[in-house]
Design an enzyme around this catalytic site. Structure first.
Site, short mmCIF file in Angstrom:
data_model
loop_
_atom_site.label_atom_id
_atom_site.label_comp_id
_atom_site.label_asym_id
_atom_site.label_seq_id
_atom_site.Cartn_x
_atom_site.Cartn_y
_atom_site.Cartn_z
N VAL A 1 -7.25 4.54 10.29
CA VAL A 1 -6.02 4.74 9.52
C VAL A 1 -6.30 5.21 8.09
O VAL A 1 -7.42 5.11 7.60
CB VAL A 1 -5.17 3.46 9.51
CG1 VAL A 1 -4.79 3.07 10.92
CG2 VAL A 1 -5.93 2.32 8.84
N GLU A 2 -5.25 5.69 7.42
CA GLU A 2 -5.31 6.20 6.04
C GLU A 2 -6.40 7.26 5.87
O GLU A 2 -7.14 7.27 4.90
CB GLU A 2 -5.49 5.05 5.04
CG GLU A 2 -4.24 4.20 4.91
CD GLU A 2 -4.29 3.24 3.72
OE1 GLU A 2 -5.23 3.35 2.90
OE2 GLU A 2 -3.38 2.40 3.61
N GLY A 3 -6.48 8.15 6.83
CA GLY A 3 -7.49 9.21 6.83
C GLY A 3 -8.66 8.79 7.68
O GLY A 3 -9.49 7.99 7.27
N SER B 1 0.85 -1.19 0.00
CA SER B 1 0.00 0.00 0.00
C SER B 1 0.89 1.23 0.00
O SER B 1 1.94 1.25 -0.63
CB SER B 1 -0.93 -0.05 1.23
OG SER B 1 -1.85 1.01 1.20
N ARG C 1 -5.51 3.82 -1.03
CA ARG C 1 -6.63 3.69 -0.09
C ARG C 1 -7.89 3.12 -0.75
O ARG C 1 -8.87 2.84 -0.08
CB ARG C 1 -6.95 5.03 0.56
CG ARG C 1 -7.54 6.07 -0.36
CD ARG C 1 -7.80 7.37 0.38
NE ARG C 1 -8.14 8.44 -0.54
CZ ARG C 1 -8.10 9.73 -0.24
NH1 ARG C 1 -7.73 10.11 0.97
NH2 ARG C 1 -8.41 10.65 -1.13
#
Length: 841
Positions: free
Chosen positions: A501-503, A211, A379
């Site tokens: 996570v990831e925003g 990722s 994402r």
């Protein structure tokens, strides 16, 4: 009668505007000629003449005559916008400009092109990818004992780590020329989905290197020397990567990171070279505790002006070996009992040469753009796949459990309260998979749809939360008792990880999706903003006037479209098909037009201050996101060949999504800054009221019925996760029990019908033996009943522990289900793949 004729003519005019998108000047000419003819023929009395002519002339003159429009509308608006337009930070600008727009723009603009949607090709695994999923991924799933991983070891076993590295699971996105697997986004997603359905910890461990991280950044921005060195080592697992962005004082506001590097001379390998002296403190870094190479984001400063006249050079990304002097790899975090490696790291006066910067010195200051561009792809793959894994596994396992588990001589899956939960599980699993496939279609065609990937990450993880909660409710005590036989609790515990996570979802929903979408998807907003920032006032007025004229035509067309589609109950909206499925396309077209009107009004009224209206922005995000999921569900149904057995799933999903869109728009208008305007617009776009409803009980019953018994729809819905009929497997015993219970049910029904009941003092086996001895059941029937009973007991039993085990958290539990820990042979895997293929045929 004259007024009725006039209203009919206006309706026809509105319809023409809605469907033909007539330019404003032509529209004004046609309307004026019509009103003139109607007036000269005596169709108006004085009152109605004044009313209609006033309503026509004011916008016609103000918008249709360039000189008047520029003087009384464009110039005043331009001056106001120049004053109130808030400054945009560099991080905001990079985030907004990152990636591309795709299908979401069609939904945003009020007139989705259904032919365009039909032309998109949903992805299919290549032969090589399918072989990997059926081979190494299947073997890895069989090796996994999640209780051993998460309770005893708090890590993957050595043999699992070796298997992952040997089979290059960390190199899925790395090209073959560097030793990677070079999988498509769909292939990558399929691997993560299957693994995560078996173990969140294993899924995350494989997910992270593929990722947002060093490999992704190197592929797009690294120098050739960096690629040649690192990518082969990352592909085969010699290097374990992590990426460090978040710190104690900078999370979502990455532009505020205090971590910094100062340009200076330093000693590297015995020589004086130009480089950076870094200081940082990071946390929440997945794979950080075992990483051999750190991807690091930091700000670069050049106080001595060694590189030029600027001091603050911006966010930069570098790759740093973890054994570099001054680097400290901290202890581990403990994220909700998940066993994937996660922890802090820091650096004190760490000197690195310029060659460590990803892409070299020329990429100083480009770090944030590199990150958001990579995030716009990443994402949309990993975390959405985890959500899909939860949806599929909950649908299959909870459906089986709900059939096997009986109360009052009835499967609990047939109780309406349980059916309601099962319907949500099935419908949302279908939605998540449809959204995943449509997004992967974009990614594998070369798009970088940053808004869609934000939608998919946010809402797939939110739907994951809902389906796991529903699954836990159905399982009851079976779900809450931890142990080796519990296949749902660790996923339940891990839900907030994906949410965060990831925003973080709160931020993504309330600020990013619509905030970024409004600027990227609106056909005129960017042009108006660009005009407002021009230095040349004359050029700014000309550009702004042209954009404003187009914006006015766009708004008028959407307003007419929303009204016509609304007053006709969406029957006048276009659709690619007739019938029930076509009606859903029409309803979605109506919601799209209504959304476009609401979005334009809010942006016109609030302007730049809208970025602080996060509750309104969140509702717009809901509306846009559920329009995307509805279109994805319809697309999936079409791509699957419109199988009749899937009708309950696609109908439940689409009805649910359309209802959510309607209610989000209603809440927007009820909380509109100008109350009276909100009331007027609500009656204009919903002239028949809020006519959309949630899926009804009958439809929910049909969805639930699909989950609790074997069938094509159930298999299609849950395809792509690890399944087995091995009775010693944690979920394989469920499949075994389901088939045995279904086989026993006709015999049980006959016994109940004949009122042949178990006596209070005899256990089940004694009862069956008595019935066999008296000839009331045959020997074969007795075996079927006893096997079903034993299989059911195995499924419903929970684990228990001795006091010493509870205190020390060591030793083995009294397992209700022994779990296999060794990989099956390649021959066994091949045999299973052939069996699956035959069943599919």
């Amino acid at each position: 009668m004259n007024i009725l004729f006039l209203l009919g003519a206006l309706f026809a005019l509105f319809y023409a505007i809605a469907r033909l998108q007539i330019p404003f000047r032509n529209l004004a000419l046609i309307t004026g000629l019509f009103l003139l003819a109607f007036t000269l023929l005596g169709g108006f009395n004085l009152f109605w003449a004044l009313l209609f002519w006033s309503a026509f002339l004011l916008p016609a003159v103000l918008l249709g005559i360039p000189q008047i429009r520029q003087r009384f509308l464009a110039r005043p608006l331009l001056r106001r916008i120049r004053k109130i337009l808030p400054p945009m930070s560099e991080t905001e600008r990079d985030a907004i400009e990152a990636g591309t727009v795709w299908w979401e723009a069609e939904l945003f603009r009020g007139a989705p092109d259904w032919q365009l949607l039909q032309n998109y090709r949903l992805p299919v695994l290549s032969d090589e990818e399918q072989a990997f999923v059926d081979g190494p991924v299947e073997q890895l799933c069989a090796m996994i004992d999640d209780w051993d991983i998460t309770h005893k070891r708090m890590d993957l076993p050595p043999e699992v780590w070796d298997f992952i590295k040997q089979n290059r699971f960390f190199g899925m996105i790395i090209p073959k020329r560097y030793g990677g697997l070079e999988f498509s986004a769909h292939g990558h997603s399929a691997v993560v989905t299957k693994l995560s359905a078996r173990s969140i910890s294993a899924g995350v461990t494989v997910m992270v290197p593929n990722s947002l991280g060093p490999a992704e950044l190197l592929l797009h921005y690294g120098s050739e020397a960096q690629k040649d060195y690192y990518l082969p080592r990352l592909a085969d697992g010699r290097e374990i990567p992590c990426f460090a962005l978040t710190g104690p004082f900078a999370g979502s506001d990455a532009g505020a990171i205090p971590d910094h590097g100062v340009v200076c001379m330093g000693t590297f390998q015995g020589e004086q070279v130009l480089g950076l002296r870094l200081n940082w403190e990071k946390r929440y870094i997945t794979l950080g505790p075992i990483a051999t190479v750190l991807g690091l984001a930091f700000k670069v400063f050049d106080p001595d002006k060694m590189l030029g006249d600027e001091e603050d050079l911006g966010v930069t990304c570098a790759l740093i070996p973890s054994n570099t002097a001054g680097v400290t790899i901290g202890n581990r975090h403990f994220p909700l009992n998940a066993a994937f490696q996660n922890g802090p790291n820091s650096g004190k006066d760490v000197f690195i040469p310029m060659d460590y910067i990803i892409g070299g010195q020329q990429n100083i200051g480009n770090g944030w753009r590199m990150l958001v561009e990579s995030l716009s792809v990443g994402r949309g793959i990993s975390l959405p796949a985890v959500g899909v894994a939860a949806g599929k596994s909950c649908a299959r396992n909870t459906g089986a459990y709900a059939h096997v588990r009986k109360q009052f001589n009835t499967s609990i899956g047939k109780f309406e309260g349980v059916e309601e939960a099962l319907a949500r599980i099935g419908g949302m699993a279908y939605m998540m998979e449809a959204g995943r496939l449509l997004t992967l279609s974009a990614l594998d065609s070369g798009e970088k749809p940053s808004i869609i990937t934000a939608i998919l990450k946010c809402y797939n993880t939110e739907h994951m939360r809902q389906v796991i909660n529903d699954a836990m409710d159905v399982h009851g005590g079976r779900g809450i008792c931890m142990g080796p036989s519990n296949y749902i609790a660790r996923a339940y515990q891990s839900v907030p990880v994906g949410i965060t996570v990831e925003g973080a979802n709160i931020l993504t929903r309330s600020m990013i999706i619509f905030g970024q979408g409004a600027i990227r998807c609106h056909p005129f907003l960017v042009r108006e903003m660009e005009a407002a920032t021009m230095q040349d006032l004359g050029a700014a007025e000309t550009a702004f006037d042209a954009a404003l004229r187009g914006h006015a035509e766009y708004f008028l067309t959407n307003f007419c479209r929303a009204f016509i589609y609304g007053i006709s109950g969406s029957h006048l909206a276009p659709a690619p098909y007739a019938g029930r499925i076509g009606d859903y396309y029409k309803r979605l077209g109506q919601m799209s037009a209504a959304f476009a009107v609401c979005a334009d009004l809010v942006l016109m009224v609030l302007g730049g201050s809208f970025k602080r209206k996060e509750m309104l922005s969140g509702r717009f995000a809901d509306a846009l996101s559920y329009m995307f999921y509805a279109s994805a569900a319809l697309k999936k149904f079409d791509a699957d060949g419109q199988p009749r057995s899937d009708l309950p799933l696609v109908e439940w999903s689409t009805k649910y999504c359309l209802y959510q869109v309607q209610m989000a728009l209603d809440e927007i208008l009820r909380n509109f800054p100008i109350k009276w305007l909100g009331v007027i617009v609500r009656h204009a776009i919903f002239p028949l009221g809020l006519s959309l409803r949630k899926p009804n009980d009958s439809l929910s019953h049909r969805v639930a019925a699909l989950l609790i018994k074997p069938g094509e729809a159930r298999d299609r819905l849950t395809a792509g996760i690890y399944t087995t009929d091995d009775t010693d497997d944690i979920t394989g015993c469920l499949e075994d029990a389901l088939h045995k219970v279904i086989k026993a049910e006709p015999i049980e029904r006959r016994l109940r019908h004949d009122e042949i009941n178990q006596h209070g003092l005899e256990d089940y086996q004694q009862w069956i033996e008595r019935l066999q001895n008296t000839g009331q059941v045959l020997t074969e029937e007795a075996d079927i009943l006893l096997q079903a009973r034993a299989a059911t007991r195995k499924v419903v039993m929970v684990d228990d522990f001795t006091p010493e085990q509870m205190t020390n958290k060591i030793g083995a539990a009294k397992k209700a289900v022994p779990v296999k820990k060794t990989a099956p042979t390649k021959k066994a895997v091949k045999k299973k793949a052939v069996k699956k293929k035959s069943a599919a045929s």
